[in-house]
Write an enzyme that holds these catalytic residues in place. Structure first.
Site: not given
Length: 381
Positions: A237-238
């Site tokens: 997600g980062d």
């Protein structure tokens, strides 16, 4: 909207330890700031990074962090279990994440005092971003991207197990109308009302192999994922957020930006820990983004566009082709990085196919019965 390239990333670097069936199988540099920095640096997007670590910090990073003499580097233990032996019951197990040590919070005075940034990212992972810190980020950045994990995580006082609270109860809700984008995972989505929040800011929800969903006041759209063999979901997600921001910085539309986010998320899950991006692949991506930008050159300054421009699917196909052309080199990287496990070992339900090198550990396995912490959620006045 075409943003210039002066950006600010705020969030602590971490030490991450992966534990499968109570056995340590790997360790790496962690923290959303490290994953996002890797993507932005790979795409030649210049950013300052404000992060705090302890004197025990083990890694070399592009932006020198603030070293705290009073606390250790934030340390997370990610606990995974093997798949069930019954194929009918086989599924990805839940990850149990524990914050074992917590470095000092990032306070408003830690942020740059002079100048204005074109964009900022508030990407805490261990409770290090305070409401007043986010407010300061908003004041010094023209547009702010926020990862919800930095707002709604709480930590068990006994063993540091990560828990999620309602966004309305986090102490950050009143700041949502002042940010540009809120990124959340499908797991985190249940802790806030998307229909309500989308009226305050753009919401981007990532959902693994199902891609992502972009929601704004007047509509929403689904953006397809890229195929990937998942080895370690940490940081996906980062990296998505890094790709998403990088695309907007280059002047792409929001659908194209979400596509590039999905692309970098798919690269990240295929490796353990912080990903190593092939330099040839990065150049291919830069070229594709530049070509795509030329097709969207009519975008007006100060506006983000949610419409899929003609050629969106071709852009996706070009990125997929670039990824495929570099697959063999990425596979070799994976072979070098995987820890020395027995055949069939699993992290987060994914069988390791390449087993060659033992990755040295650096005594990051702390006693989870003794948790270092700080009060990261002051009472709202």
């Amino acid at each position: 909207m075409v943003l210039s390239r002066r950006g600010l990333i705020v969030g602590n670097y971490c030490h991450d330890v992966l534990i499968r069936d109570n056995v340590v199988v790997g360790e790496s540099l962690g923290g959303a700031a490290s994953f996002i920095s890797a993507v932005l640096k790979g795409l030649s997007i210049d950013c300052d990074c404000i992060s705090k670590v302890g004197t025990d910090f083990n890694y070399s990073v592009p932006s020198t962090p603030i070293v705290s003499s009073a606390s250790k580097t934030t340390l997370f233990h990610a606990h995974f279990t093997s798949r069930c032996s019954d194929p009918a019951m086989d599924s990805h197990p839940d990850r149990v994440l524990k914050r074992v040590c917590a470095c000092d919070p990032i306070r408003p005075d830690d942020l740059p005092r002079a100048g204005k940034f074109d964009f900022g990212l508030a990407v805490g992972v261990g409770g290090e971003i305070l409401p007043e810190t986010l407010e300061r980020i908003i004041e010094i950045c023209n547009v702010v991207f926020v990862d919800i994990q930095g707002l709604i995580r709480e930590f068990d006082g006994v063993d540091g197990t990560v828990k999620l609270i309602r966004l309305r109860d986090s102490g950050f809700y009143h700041l949502l109308p002042r940010i540009g984008f809120l990124k959340a995972s499908a797991e985190e989505e249940v802790h806030f009302d998307v229909e309500e929040v989308r009226k305050l800011c753009c919401v981007v929800v990532t959902n693994g192999k199902n891609g992502c969903r972009v929601c704004w006041r007047d509509g929403e759209m689904q953006i397809k994922a890229f195929e990937a063999v998942e080895v370690d979901p940490t940081g996906a997600g980062d990296s998505f957020l890094g790709g998403f921001v990088a695309a907007l910085v280059q002047g792409l539309t929001i659908p194209d930006a979400a596509l590039l986010g999905n692309f970098f998320g798919s690269l990240t899950v295929s490796q353990i820990g912080l990903p190593k991006f092939d330099t040839y692949l990065l150049q291919r991506v830069k070229d594709e983004v530049q070509q795509r930008r030329l097709l969207c050159c009519e975008e007006k300054e100060g506006e983000f566009h949610f419409v899929k421009r003609a050629g969106h699917e071709q852009f996706r196909a070009s990125l997929a082709a670039a990824k495929l052309s570099c697959a063999s080199s990425c596979q070799q990287e994976c072979r070098r990085d995987l820890p020395n496990l027995t055949n069939g070992a699993v992290v987060h339900g994914i069988d390791f196919q390449y087993v060659e090198v033992q990755k040295p550990l650096v005594n990051l396995v702390a006693d989870e019965s003794s948790i270092e912490s700080f009060d990261s959620k002051p009472t709202m006045k």
